[in-house]
Design a protein around this motif. Structure first.
Motif, short mmCIF file in Angstrom:
data_model
loop_
_atom_site.label_atom_id
_atom_site.label_comp_id
_atom_site.label_asym_id
_atom_site.label_seq_id
_atom_site.Cartn_x
_atom_site.Cartn_y
_atom_site.Cartn_z
N VAL A 45 0.71 -0.92 0.06
CA VAL A 45 0.29 -0.15 -0.03
C VAL A 45 1.02 1.07 -0.04
N ASP A 46 1.60 1.52 0.55
CA ASP A 46 2.85 2.17 0.73
C ASP A 46 3.16 2.65 -0.87
N ASP A 47 4.24 2.18 -1.20
CA ASP A 47 4.43 1.96 -2.16
C ASP A 47 3.41 2.49 -3.24
N PHE A 48 2.02 2.27 -3.11
CA PHE A 48 0.59 2.90 -4.57
C PHE A 48 0.78 4.82 -3.98
N LEU A 49 0.98 4.56 -2.32
CA LEU A 49 0.75 5.58 -1.91
C LEU A 49 2.22 6.85 -2.49
N LYS A 50 3.28 5.74 -2.63
CA LYS A 50 4.32 6.96 -3.42
C LYS A 50 4.39 6.88 -4.97
N LEU A 51 3.68 6.34 -5.52
CA LEU A 51 3.46 6.31 -6.67
C LEU A 51 2.42 7.62 -6.83
N ASP A 52 0.98 7.41 -6.50
CA ASP A 52 0.29 8.76 -6.70
C ASP A 52 0.74 9.71 -6.30
N SER A 53 2.02 10.05 -4.74
CA SER A 53 2.02 11.46 -4.88
C SER A 53 2.91 11.44 -5.94
#
Length: 445
Positions: A45-53
């Motif tokens: 989930v954290d990696d996708f949050l970074k992708l979103d940013s």
């Protein structure tokens, strides 16, 4: 890898097919500047949050539309769909997900996949891609049928004797055996590419060209079909072959394939549609690897002319006197109609001639790759050439009982040499339904 390494990798195969007067290099440079690499775990989930940013930063406040292409192992689809939907969806525009086949291994796993994806995405966000539906000739199938008065009245059991869907490759698994062995030719080619083409071929006239109207008619065809029986199927597997000092590896010689594998690399099947239009017409499919040539085509064999005045000209072989419509999907896209014709001269001698539309001769433009068309459709939200979940629900029951029987009874495939026409059993299957495979004539190549 870094952004620069990704751009270098893309630029090795990137081409530009636009007007030669345009500055192509400038466009390619502009495109490459918009390519970025982002590393992360599929289920983190954290990696996708970074992708979103990162996406928000690159979008710079513009309208954000996001298309996730899941060209990954099927067991990871749901993890990515979940993380992308919950943590990296667009806040201002649309979010869509392209899912590559296979869509499950059988009815149960297909339903499980659809149910899981719909926990995080709506049906109109899911684009199940089958690149065969983007092929130029397959696209033209609807045009040929519904905009030509000469064909539409003939498109039924009254005039058509049988229809053949033929797919052959002149190479084997070549190192991809690990993937292929888990699926086999029936799941890899027949259940999707050929069955989807059959549904487009046999469907009733849709109310409109709207995606839902076309897909509704395809579902009706699939639901009208009889599940495959073992006696209507032949399976084969290619074996090693030596010719002119060159040796070709057999399927089980591939180091990525188990030595005792009985996975079919060839299959032929007879299917039937139980509706008023197609009652009793055999729809024959065959698909195989390591055959004598690469081809994909639809062959429509028409009935014999009643009380044929010219039967003496053809001897006892009435098959030579029947018309045949051939739609060649690849290579060298073409549509041709075999007709009977008088040979010029004083005598009455007949032969078969082709009324031939060869695409490369008629149209000088390069034909776009199927994926180009489908990706453009996905960006435009056009679902017509993508597969709906209820299509899968109707398609899998046709093959699932057969696949289970093949695996549970460990039915050995008939061996055929690399580079041959495939197993002899395919000819017996056709003969059982009073059909002759149309691709046996080398003149059609």
């Amino acid at each position: 890898m870094t952004d620069e390494e990704l751009r270098n990798l893309i630029s090795q195969t990137l081409t530009c097919r636009i007007d030669q007067r345009e500055n192509c290099n400038e466009k390619m440079t502009k495109f490459l500047k918009r390519c970025f690499y982002h590393s992360g775990q599929y289920n983190n989930v954290d990696d996708f949050l970074k992708l979103d940013s990162k996406l928000i930063k690159e979008e710079e406040g513009r309208l954000s539309n996001r298309l996730f292409y899941l060209s990954i192992p099927p067991n990871l689809f749901v993890d990515v769909a979940k993380c992308a939907s919950t943590k990296a969806s667009s806040k201002t525009g649309w979010t869509r997900v392209i899912v590559e086949k296979p869509f499950g291994r059988d009815l149960e796993s297909s339903k499980q996949l659809s149910t899981s994806l719909k926990q995080y995405l709506t049906e109109d966000q899911i684009f199940r891609i089958d690149h065969y539906l983007g092929k130029e000739i397959v696209e033209n199938l609807i045009v040929l049928r519904f905009s030509n008065l000469v064909f539409e009245p003939l498109w039924s059991r009254n005039y058509i004797r049988n229809v053949q869907f033929i797919f052959s490759e002149d190479f084997g698994t070549e190192g991809r055996g690990g993937y292929f062995d888990n699926y086999g030719i029936i799941r890899d080619i027949m259940q999707n590419h050929l069955l989807q083409t059959l549904a487009l071929f046999a469907m009733e006239t849709p109310i409109s060209l709207d995606a839902e109207d076309i897909r509704n008619e395809k579902v009706k065809v699939l639901r009208s079909m009889r599940p495959l029986q073992l006696e209507d199927v032949i399976v084969g597997q290619y074996k090693g072959f030596s010719k002119d000092g060159k040796t070709y590896q057999g399927y089980t010689d591939d180091p990525t394939v188990p030595k005792d594998s009985i996975t079919p690399t060839f299959a032929a099947a007879a299917l039937f549609i139980n509706n008023a239009r197609w009652d009793g017409v055999p729809f024959l499919m065959k698909a195989g690897k390591a055959l004598n040539k690469r081809r994909a085509e639809i062959r429509v064999q028409f009935r014999h002319v009643p009380g044929n005045l010219y039967k003496r000209s053809f001897g006892t072989d009435l098959d030579k006197a029947t018309n045949e419509l051939v739609l060649r999907i690849q290579p060298n896209e073409a549509i041709y109609l075999k007709i009977n014709n008088k040979v010029p001269g004083l005598g009455m001698r007949l032969d078969r001639s082709d009324l031939n539309l060869l695409y490369k001769a008629k149209y000088r433009k390069e034909i776009p790759d199927a994926y180009e068309r489908l990706l453009l459709d996905a960006i435009g939200g056009e679902q017509r050439l993508f597969i709906r979940s209820d299509e899968l629900d109707a398609a899998w029951p046709l093959f699932t009982p057969l696949l289970k029987e093949l695996e549970e009874k460990r039915i050995s495939p008939e061996l055929y040499p690399y580079g041959s026409r495939g197993p002899v059993g395919a000819h017996y299957l056709a003969a059982k339904h009073n059909v002759r495979w149309g691709d046996l004539n080398e003149d059609d190549s």
